[in-house]
Design a protein around this motif. Structure first.
Motif, short mmCIF file in Angstrom:
data_model
loop_
_atom_site.label_atom_id
_atom_site.label_comp_id
_atom_site.label_asym_id
_atom_site.label_seq_id
_atom_site.Cartn_x
_atom_site.Cartn_y
_atom_site.Cartn_z
N GLY A 121 45.48 41.06 31.90
CA GLY A 121 45.29 39.70 31.74
C GLY A 121 46.47 38.97 32.23
O GLY A 121 46.45 37.67 31.82
N LYS A 122 47.43 39.30 32.80
CA LYS A 122 48.44 38.58 33.42
C LYS A 122 48.47 38.59 34.94
O LYS A 122 48.13 39.54 35.73
CB LYS A 122 49.73 39.02 33.01
CG LYS A 122 50.15 39.45 31.50
CD LYS A 122 51.48 39.22 31.15
CE LYS A 122 51.87 39.40 29.58
NZ LYS A 122 51.14 38.75 28.69
N VAL A 123 48.55 37.28 35.61
CA VAL A 123 48.66 37.23 36.77
C VAL A 123 49.80 38.08 37.49
O VAL A 123 50.87 37.71 36.93
CB VAL A 123 48.88 35.65 37.26
CG1 VAL A 123 48.70 35.45 38.81
CG2 VAL A 123 47.71 35.01 36.53
N GLY B 253 34.16 45.31 47.70
CA GLY B 253 34.94 46.46 47.54
C GLY B 253 36.19 46.10 46.81
O GLY B 253 36.92 46.90 46.92
N LEU B 254 36.26 44.92 46.16
CA LEU B 254 37.57 44.55 45.75
C LEU B 254 37.71 45.24 44.39
O LEU B 254 36.94 45.75 43.68
CB LEU B 254 37.33 42.84 45.31
CG LEU B 254 37.46 42.00 46.38
CD1 LEU B 254 37.36 40.67 45.88
CD2 LEU B 254 39.01 42.12 47.28
N ARG B 255 38.96 45.48 44.10
CA ARG B 255 39.19 46.25 42.55
C ARG B 255 39.03 44.98 41.79
O ARG B 255 39.09 43.85 41.91
CB ARG B 255 40.75 46.44 42.77
CG ARG B 255 41.33 47.61 43.48
CD ARG B 255 42.58 47.83 43.68
NE ARG B 255 43.05 49.13 44.49
CZ ARG B 255 43.13 48.71 45.87
NH1 ARG B 255 43.09 47.80 46.30
NH2 ARG B 255 43.51 50.05 46.46
N TRP B 256 38.65 45.46 40.41
CA TRP B 256 38.52 44.42 39.53
C TRP B 256 39.74 43.73 39.14
O TRP B 256 39.52 42.30 38.98
CB TRP B 256 37.98 45.09 38.21
CG TRP B 256 37.96 43.98 36.86
CD1 TRP B 256 39.02 43.89 35.95
CD2 TRP B 256 37.04 43.09 36.54
NE1 TRP B 256 38.68 42.95 35.07
CE2 TRP B 256 37.42 42.41 35.50
CE3 TRP B 256 36.04 42.67 37.59
CZ2 TRP B 256 36.87 41.28 35.16
CZ3 TRP B 256 35.36 41.58 37.18
CH2 TRP B 256 35.83 40.85 35.93
N GLY B 257 41.02 43.86 39.17
CA GLY B 257 42.10 43.28 39.25
C GLY B 257 42.40 42.10 40.10
O GLY B 257 42.87 41.08 39.83
N GLU B 258 41.65 42.28 41.54
CA GLU B 258 41.68 41.39 42.50
C GLU B 258 40.58 40.45 42.19
O GLU B 258 40.78 39.18 42.45
CB GLU B 258 41.58 42.03 43.69
CG GLU B 258 42.79 43.20 44.20
CD GLU B 258 42.37 43.87 45.31
OE1 GLU B 258 43.41 44.52 45.95
OE2 GLU B 258 41.21 43.91 45.63
N LEU B 259 39.40 41.10 42.04
CA LEU B 259 38.22 39.95 41.77
C LEU B 259 38.07 39.20 40.52
O LEU B 259 37.99 38.12 40.60
CB LEU B 259 36.96 40.93 41.43
CG LEU B 259 35.28 40.46 41.23
CD1 LEU B 259 34.84 40.39 42.57
CD2 LEU B 259 34.86 41.05 40.30
N SER B 260 38.85 39.81 39.39
CA SER B 260 38.85 38.83 38.36
C SER B 260 40.11 37.83 38.53
O SER B 260 40.20 36.99 37.39
CB SER B 260 39.25 39.68 37.05
OG SER B 260 40.60 40.48 36.90
N ALA B 261 40.99 38.08 39.15
CA ALA B 261 42.00 36.85 39.54
C ALA B 261 41.66 35.79 40.41
O ALA B 261 42.88 35.00 40.92
CB ALA B 261 43.38 37.61 39.74
N LEU B 262 40.59 35.95 40.86
CA LEU B 262 40.09 35.02 41.97
C LEU B 262 39.88 33.50 41.16
O LEU B 262 39.47 33.33 40.29
CB LEU B 262 38.83 35.25 42.67
CG LEU B 262 38.64 36.46 43.72
CD1 LEU B 262 37.38 36.88 44.02
CD2 LEU B 262 39.65 36.28 44.82
#
Length: 172
Positions: free
Chosen positions: A73-75, A43-52
């Motif tokens: 595209g920025k941390v 259930g992670l947001r894409w912004g959280e998932l993609s920054a793992l």
């Protein structure tokens, strides 16, 4: 403008559609499968998932520590709901998901993926974070092929996870 009652699109998969969509993505888009699977079960947001990063996975404790987000595209140093930025959001790491992620890492190593050195789990070919979600086209193809009743966005996978979790757990 407030949407009219009944006009909102249902952006989640029904329980009988989840397996079909996952099976399609695993076969048709194996590089995206780990992200789709993790999104559906966490259930992670894409912004959280993609920054793992790989360091965020703790297989000993069976958890993922979500410490940062991705915004265009920025941390960013917190998640969207990061009330206490010193404490990461803790998400369960299911054994089946850990296995899929280990295989994903092995594929990245074998291919000498340029993003591996940066430590990202789901990097672009340029070693950076995605500016948007690469899952949109994959999900569109899966929903069309599996004849789901609706179109699902990457955020809809979050809704799917929340819907499935509510069926077996209380609000906490």
């Amino acid at each position: 403008e407030v949407p009219e009652s009944g006009k909102r699109r249902k952006n989640f998969l029904a329980i009988d559609e989840v397996g079909k969509v996952l099976a399609f993505v695993e076969k048709d888009s194996p590089l995206c499968y780990p992200a789709v699977l993790l999104d559906v079960v966490s259930g992670l947001r894409w912004g959280e998932l993609s920054a793992l990063r790989w360091e965020d996975l703790d297989e000993q404790e069976s958890v993922i520590r979500v410490r940062r987000g991705n915004w265009k595209g920025k941390v960013i140093d917190s998640t969207k709901t990061g009330d206490d930025e010193d404490e990461p959001k803790i998400v369960p790491l299911l054994p089946q998901v850990a296995e899929v992620l280990r295989a994903h890492r092995q594929r990245m190593l074998a291919a000498q993926h340029p993003g591996l050195a940066a430590g990202w789990i789901f990097p672009t070919e340029k070693r950076t974070l995605h500016k948007g979600s690469p899952l949109r086209d994959v999900l569109d193809a899966a929903c069309a092929t599996c004849e789901t009743k609706r179109r699902i966005t990457p955020h809809g996978l979050r809704h799917t996870a929340n819907d499935l979790l509510r069926r077996v757990a209380d609000g906490e």
